[in-house]
Design an enzyme around this catalytic site. Structure first.
Site: not given
Ligand code: PGA
Length: 236
Positions: A157, A88
């Site tokens: 992302e 992430h």
């Protein structure tokens, strides 16, 4: 479709309990067969039978040991957690995880048979440098990563879309997902400012197999609405 709720450092154990009650009941009443995964903070993990999956936002790639402040495999096993987020952007950029550390984490948890949601995505200054710079940057996030791993879910992302309210255009998502599709057969998620208003149109895009939602997933009702949108897509 696959719908993921990433709580980050939000919600207490009590709040997570209340949230799970709403989502689990929604999934059961509406006979949802899409994959729903919630990533609560470690402190809210519970060992309960559930109709949605629970994953962790991070863990240290060892069985156990002298790693102050970390959570390792042994602690996850106690809760039968078999799903983990790796790569992430907040861990890459705020916590300073290197590609080497991320790849080691990937290898360890793949070897342990975890479902891995692996995140890639570029900061805005890289996108502004053009297509070649963008692809070089994203390619570097695949170093040491096995794109053929059976239990892989890949999430695109863009860093500039996370928590900002900005989202890429549909073309930008479709273009990136087309490139990612050449790298893997794994399901492809989009993440970055997904909310009730845009989730349906994003999930309808080519090569988008689901969404990874941060802020907007903190409301159980909003997250359930997104689950409903995914279910509706199947029926069109
Ligand atoms: P956001 O976060 O939905 O708040 O932009 C997404 C993520 O970080 O996974």
């Amino acid at each position: 479709m696959i719908l993921c709720a990433n709580f980050k450092a939000n919600k207490t154990r009590q709040e997570t309990r209340a949230y799970m009650a709403v989502v689990e009941s929604f999934v059961s009443v509406n006979e949802i067969d899409d994959t729903v995964i919630v990533f609560p903070p470690f402190t809210a993990l519970e060992h309960l039978p559930r109709n949605v999956l629970i994953g962790v936002q991070n863990a240290y790639p060892v069985e156990n040991g002298a790693y102050t402040g970390e959570i390792a495999l042994e602690q996850l096993e106690e809760f039968e957690v078999k799903t983990i987020l790796i790569g992430h952007s907040e861990r890459r950029h705020i916590l300073g995880e290197t590609q080497e550390q991320i790849a080691a984490k990937f290898r360890f948890f793949a070897e342990k048979g975890f479902a891995i949601i692996y995140c890639v995505g570029e900061p805005i200054e890289i996108r502004q440098q053009g297509a070649d710079a963008l692809m070089r940057y994203v390619d570097a996030q695949f170093v040491g990563i096995d794109c053929n791993y059976t239990d892989l879910i890949l999430a695109y992302e863009p860093v500039w879309a996370i928590g900002t309210g900005l989202t890429p255009t549909s073309d930008q998502i479709v273009d990136m997902h087309a490139v990612l599709r050449t790298k893997t057969h794994a399901p492809l998620l989009y993440g970055g400012s997904v909310k009730v208003d845009n989730a349906g149109s994003i999930m309808a895009l080519e090569n988008v197999d689901g969404v990874l939602v941060g802020s907007a997933s903190l409301s159980a009702n909003d997250f359930c609405e997104m689950i409903a949108l995914a279910a509706q897509l199947k029926n069109v």
